[in-house]
Structure formats: structure tokens, C-alpha cells
Design an enzyme around this catalytic site. Sequence first.
Site, PDB file in Angstrom:
ATOM      1  N   LYS A 175      44.381  40.016  45.110  1.00 40.79           N
ATOM      2  CA  LYS A 175      45.446  41.010  44.996  1.00 40.79           C
ATOM      3  C   LYS A 175      45.877  41.513  46.358  1.00 40.79           C
ATOM      4  CE  LYS A 175      43.172  43.791  41.400  1.00 40.79           C
ATOM      5  NZ  LYS A 175      41.767  43.954  41.814  1.00 40.79           N
ATOM      6  N   LYS A 186      35.334  41.477  54.118  1.00 36.70           N
ATOM      7  CA  LYS A 186      36.296  42.580  54.060  1.00 36.70           C
ATOM      8  C   LYS A 186      36.308  43.399  55.340  1.00 36.70           C
ATOM      9  CE  LYS A 186      37.084  43.657  49.213  1.00 36.70           C
ATOM     10  NZ  LYS A 186      37.193  44.766  48.254  1.00 36.70           N
ATOM     11  N   LYS A 190      39.873  32.593  48.327  1.00 35.35           N
ATOM     12  CA  LYS A 190      40.081  32.952  46.924  1.00 35.35           C
ATOM     13  C   LYS A 190      41.413  33.673  46.739  1.00 35.35           C
ATOM     14  CE  LYS A 190      38.101  37.467  46.305  1.00 35.35           C
ATOM     15  NZ  LYS A 190      37.345  38.457  45.620  1.00 35.35           N
TER      16      LYS A 190
HETATM   17  P1  AMP Z   1      38.658  42.636  41.867  1.00 37.04           P
HETATM   18  O1  AMP Z   1      40.096  42.264  41.866  1.00 37.04           O
HETATM   19  O2  AMP Z   1      37.980  42.301  43.163  1.00 37.04           O
HETATM   20  O3  AMP Z   1      38.394  44.026  41.417  1.00 37.04           O
HETATM   21  O4  AMP Z   1      37.943  41.692  40.793  1.00 37.04           O
HETATM   22  C1  AMP Z   1      37.885  41.967  39.403  1.00 37.04           C
HETATM   23  C2  AMP Z   1      37.286  40.790  38.660  1.00 37.04           C
HETATM   24  O5  AMP Z   1      38.105  39.628  38.821  1.00 37.04           O
HETATM   25  C3  AMP Z   1      35.888  40.384  39.155  1.00 37.04           C
HETATM   26  O6  AMP Z   1      35.099  39.968  38.044  1.00 37.04           O
HETATM   27  C4  AMP Z   1      36.162  39.233  40.069  1.00 37.04           C
HETATM   28  O7  AMP Z   1      35.071  38.353  40.203  1.00 37.04           O
HETATM   29  C5  AMP Z   1      37.330  38.561  39.351  1.00 37.04           C
HETATM   30  N1  AMP Z   1      38.164  37.818  40.308  1.00 37.04           N
HETATM   31  C6  AMP Z   1      38.879  38.337  41.341  1.00 37.04           C
HETATM   32  N2  AMP Z   1      39.523  37.364  42.024  1.00 37.04           N
HETATM   33  C7  AMP Z   1      39.178  36.198  41.407  1.00 37.04           C
HETATM   34  C8  AMP Z   1      39.525  34.820  41.647  1.00 37.04           C
HETATM   35  N3  AMP Z   1      40.327  34.475  42.638  1.00 37.04           N
HETATM   36  N4  AMP Z   1      39.012  33.894  40.802  1.00 37.04           N
HETATM   37  C9  AMP Z   1      38.196  34.242  39.779  1.00 37.04           C
HETATM   38  N5  AMP Z   1      37.840  35.514  39.509  1.00 37.04           N
HETATM   39  C10 AMP Z   1      38.315  36.486  40.310  1.00 37.04           C
END
Ligand code: AMP
Length: 332
Positions: free
Chosen positions: A197, A111, A194
Site C-alpha cells: 500500500k 521499513k 512485495k
Molecule cells: P498490511 O498491509 O501490512 O497491514 O498487511 C495486512 C495483511 O495483508 C497481512 O496479513 C499481510 O501479510 C498481508 N499482505 C500485505 N501485503 C501482501 C502481499 N503483497 N502479498 C500477500 N499478502 C500481503
Amino acid sequence: MQRIFSGIQPSGIPTLGNYLGAIRNWVALQADHDCIYCVVDLHAITVWQEPKLLVQQTRELAASIIACGIDPARSILFHQSAVPEHAELAWIFNCVARLGWLNRMTQFKDKAGKDRENASAGLYVYPNLMAADILAYHATRVPVGDDQRQHLELANDIAQKFNHDYGVEFFPVIEALILGPAARVMSLRDGTKKMSKSDPSDQSRINLNDSADTIAQKIRRARTDPEPLPTEPAGLAGRAEARNLVGIYAALADTDEEDVLRLHGGKGFSSFKEELAALLVESLGPIAQKTRDLLSEPDHIDQVLHEGAARAASICRPIVSKTKQIVGFLPT
Ligand code: AMP
Ligand code: TRP
């Protein structure tokens, strides 16, 4: 009953990765766990967030989580900044975690990018706040996507060092729950990155509010290789994009890669993509509709979050208060 804690950042519209890697598992765990789910706005501001957008995204994310099947009467759903104990415990953990541990965090490196000198101090200590989120509730199980594995190992290191330094058995061991065939959903444009968002390209991800047409179009354009699908999982080696689409299909159909390839192996991507798009529309369409319905009553969402925050505070306040006593702070 074991206590679950998990969080998600209101830094954009939730994606298919968030759904398959996290939220869908959160829903299933409600049946036999005491669950606490948090919209982590304090984590979101470790990178710049436009204030007006942040308010809106926090509400939209809460609506989307409810639309996915989280029942706020059964599980606690709240926004992190409403419970100051998170930030308070995070400060104590800033003094427990070692710089050497934080220096190993791959998410910080990703990041912060090349301009590390310009990253916020918050981004650096982000995992300490995440440890505080979980340990403030003495939660023992944390359902997350695969990318959070390293942060949870660090949370356990913090808990153990705290217990050891202060000579207590106070914080429990945390178990990461990384579940299903889509614990790491990849970008539709690049199978080595990955799905996120915050990726600048909207074509790289499926958003939970995408229309049926947009979903079909994004899947049709998703990057693949020219070979047909293999007939068994070993044939996915070195084919990151193919593996990703098969994993998404398997998760949505509640099965595994092997089963998907038994049915679709040997086919070209164009027919497989059509079936995958249909499955996505069938799963995500009702969620998008329910989210829109919920957002027509924003006051109701705010009320759910505020009630959740009050319930959350009643659990973590005595734990954080006891932590302060252990550390040697004079009682207030
Ligand atoms: P975040 O959007 O970073 O706040 O992630 C929230 C949750 O979604 C966390 O448990 C992440 O590990 C999961 N997550 C985010 N992006 C992915 C992805 N591309 N594949 C699987 N899990 C994800
Ligand atoms: N860091 C997590 C992510 O970006 C979100 C998060 C914050 C979290 N606090 C948490 C996840 C506590 C699980 C438990 O994906």
C-alpha cells in the site's frame, strides 16, 4: 471452535496483496471459526500518518473489509485504538521480549531503511504490539501473508517466555495460517519486492478501489520477460514477474500454478495479461462498488466498529486482567 485473530493497517488503500494474502482467507475462515478482525491503527502510526487521512483510511478499510465478505454480525470487526488492553498488554510484552529478538526482525530493517536512528521507537517494538493483539484474546490461529511469518514466530517466543518466567501455562501456542498460491503477491514493477500500500509508485500495485480501466492498464504495463509462459511450474524458476502473475491468476481462479500453466503455457504474455485483467475486474469490481455503497453511510461503519470494539473488549478484558495479576500488579 478455535479462535482466529488477524489485523491490517489503515495506512492506505488495501491492495490485491492484502486481499489474496489475507482478507480473502479471513472470509473463508468465518464459516467454522470464532473470528476477530482488527484495523490496527496503533500499528499504522509507527510511521507518520496525517491525522485527517488516518480517520478516513480507517473507515475506508473497514468498509472494504465488509465489502470483501466479512460479516460483522458473525465476526468481530473493530479498530485497535478503541480497546486499550492492546496497548496495555504490549507494554508488558515490551518487558518480556529481548532486544536480540527484535534486532533480527527483517521488516524493521526494511521499513527503517538506512536512517535507522530516525525510526520511531514504536516501529522497533511493533512486533510486541502484534503479539499482544493476538494473545489478549488467547487466539490460536492467525491468517496472514507470508511477510508476517517472522513476527508470528516472535509472538510465540514471547508467549513461551512469559509462561516460563512466571511458571504458568497461560498463553497458548499460535499457528500461522499462510494460505493459497498468492501468500506473497509481488510488485507489478519489480518481482523481487512485495506489493505494498505504501509503495511510492501506484503502478506497482492493484488497489481494491481501482476502476476496470485502471486494472487493465496496470496489468498491461506490468513488467514481464520476453519468453512465453512455461508449460509447467519448474519453468517459472528465476522468472519472478511471470511467477507472480501466474500466482495471482491461480488464486483468483481458485486453482494452482500447475493448472494455470496447463491451460496457458506456451502463450505470450499479451493474451495471458488480457485474461488476467478480465479475471481481476470480475473479482474486484463488485468489491469496489460495495465499498462505495457502504461509504455513503459513514455513520453505519462507525457504529459497526464501535459495536465490534465492545464485543472485543468483553473477551480480552478478563485475559489482560489475569495477565496483570500473574505479573504481580495490585488489583485495581
Ligand atoms: P498490511 O498491509 O501490512 O497491514 O498487511 C495486512 C495483511 O495483508 C497481512 O496479513 C499481510 O501479510 C498481508 N499482505 C500485505 N501485503 C501482501 C502481499 N503483497 N502479498 C500477500 N499478502 C500481503
Ligand atoms: N503486522 C501486520 C501487518 O502489517 C498487521 C497486524 C497487526 C496483525 N496485528 C496483527 C496481523 C495481529 C495478524 C495478527 O501485516
